[in-house]
Design a protein around this motif. Structure first.
Motif, short mmCIF file in Angstrom:
data_model
loop_
_atom_site.label_atom_id
_atom_site.label_comp_id
_atom_site.label_asym_id
_atom_site.label_seq_id
_atom_site.Cartn_x
_atom_site.Cartn_y
_atom_site.Cartn_z
N ARG A 15 29.42 -5.68 -63.54
CA ARG A 15 30.88 -5.01 -64.27
C ARG A 15 30.15 -3.95 -64.87
O ARG A 15 30.26 -2.79 -65.17
CB ARG A 15 31.53 -5.15 -64.31
CG ARG A 15 32.76 -4.39 -64.83
CD ARG A 15 34.19 -4.95 -65.30
NE ARG A 15 34.96 -4.54 -65.14
CZ ARG A 15 35.73 -3.96 -67.03
NH1 ARG A 15 35.03 -3.91 -67.18
NH2 ARG A 15 36.48 -2.98 -66.36
N ARG A 18 27.85 -1.41 -63.04
CA ARG A 18 28.38 -0.72 -62.09
C ARG A 18 29.88 0.56 -62.78
O ARG A 18 29.52 1.64 -62.64
CB ARG A 18 29.68 -1.29 -61.64
CG ARG A 18 28.89 -1.91 -60.21
CD ARG A 18 29.60 -2.50 -59.04
NE ARG A 18 31.24 -3.42 -59.92
CZ ARG A 18 31.33 -4.69 -59.54
NH1 ARG A 18 30.46 -5.35 -58.66
NH2 ARG A 18 31.90 -5.30 -60.60
N ALA A 19 29.90 -0.23 -64.36
CA ALA A 19 31.23 0.93 -64.78
C ALA A 19 30.19 2.10 -66.10
O ALA A 19 30.86 2.87 -66.11
CB ALA A 19 31.56 -0.06 -66.12
N ALA A 23 30.96 5.90 -64.77
CA ALA A 23 31.03 6.92 -66.18
C ALA A 23 30.12 8.28 -65.98
O ALA A 23 30.79 9.16 -65.75
CB ALA A 23 31.45 5.76 -67.32
N ILE A 49 35.88 4.15 -65.55
CA ILE A 49 36.15 1.92 -66.47
C ILE A 49 37.00 1.34 -65.72
O ILE A 49 36.65 0.79 -65.61
CB ILE A 49 35.60 2.45 -67.77
CG1 ILE A 49 34.17 3.07 -67.88
CG2 ILE A 49 35.65 1.66 -68.21
CD1 ILE A 49 34.44 4.00 -69.42
N VAL A 52 36.63 -0.20 -62.38
CA VAL A 52 35.48 -0.77 -61.81
C VAL A 52 35.66 -2.30 -62.49
O VAL A 52 35.79 -2.51 -63.18
CB VAL A 52 34.49 -0.29 -62.28
CG1 VAL A 52 33.10 -1.57 -62.19
CG2 VAL A 52 33.76 0.73 -62.53
N SER A 59 39.59 -2.71 -57.73
CA SER A 59 39.30 -1.38 -58.26
C SER A 59 40.44 -0.58 -57.65
O SER A 59 40.88 0.67 -58.59
CB SER A 59 37.71 -0.81 -57.69
OG SER A 59 37.29 -2.14 -58.48
N GLY A 150 35.24 4.61 -59.40
CA GLY A 150 34.26 3.86 -59.91
C GLY A 150 34.75 2.77 -58.52
O GLY A 150 33.80 1.78 -58.76
N THR A 154 32.02 0.95 -57.09
CA THR A 154 32.38 -1.20 -56.79
C THR A 154 31.77 -1.33 -55.40
O THR A 154 31.23 -2.60 -55.19
CB THR A 154 34.01 -1.51 -56.68
OG1 THR A 154 33.65 -1.07 -58.51
CG2 THR A 154 33.62 -2.56 -56.75
#
Length: 178
Positions: A15, A18-19, A23, A49, A52, A59, A150, A154
């Motif tokens: 996470r 990914r975040a 972002a 954010i 995600v 999501s 996001g 994901t």
């Protein structure tokens, strides 16, 4: 070598990656947009954010519910501001927050309901001086843009197969029996 990649199997690490990626991508897209969007580019990474989460469905749900809450809160702010313009802003703000908290009980907003109050306060305090419609369009639009980024990140990065814990537990059980 296998131990080097072990942290990447942890959901919190996935996470985080990914975040961070979502972002950064959302920010880069937002600063390239024309004003007023580029002027408020920070809302795009915020949307990324928010969106995600461990699964694509979670999501997408977080993204659309947050944008809906922002639109509801912003609309409420515009309405309350219009109706209470002759009274002091502190009273308008207090009334707005009280109404927003009541609206947050709308079940469709789920865990994203608190964004009604946040958006209402942002719209009144940050968007009230200029054109609130322009502020709301940029705010909600950029959170939506970030949310889409996001969800895409994901979907593509660390596909959300909830097998990580099961595989780890199976390995632990297998080692325990040896």
């Amino acid at each position: 070598m296998r131990g080097l990649w072990a942290p990447l199997r942890r959901p919190v690490v996935q996470r985080g990656i990914r975040a961070a990626l979502a972002a950064g991508i959302a920010w880069q897209i937002a600063v390239l947009l024309p004003a007023p969007f580029s002027d408020q580019a920070s809302y795009a990474p915020l949307g990324a954010i928010i969106a995600v989460l461990p699964t694509v469905a979670d999501s997408a749900s977080a993204a659309w519910r947050t944008v809906l809450a922002i639109l509801v809160g912003s609309g409420l702010a515009v309405a309350v501001h219009t109706l209470t313009s002759p009274i002091p802003q502190a009273i308008t703000l207090a009334l707005l927050v009280a109404l927003a908290v009541v609206v947050e009980q709308w079940r469709i907003l789920g865990h994203n309901a608190s964004w009604v109050s946040v958006a209402a306060v942002f719209t009144l305090t940050l968007g009230g001086a200029g054109d609130p419609g322009e502020f709301v369009a940029a705010y909600a639009g950029l959170v939506l843009l970030g949310g889409v980024v996001g969800v895409l990140v994901t979907t593509v990065l660390f596909p959300p197969l909830q097998l990580t814990q099961a595989v780890e537990q199976e390995g632990q059980i297998g080692r325990a029996h040896v």
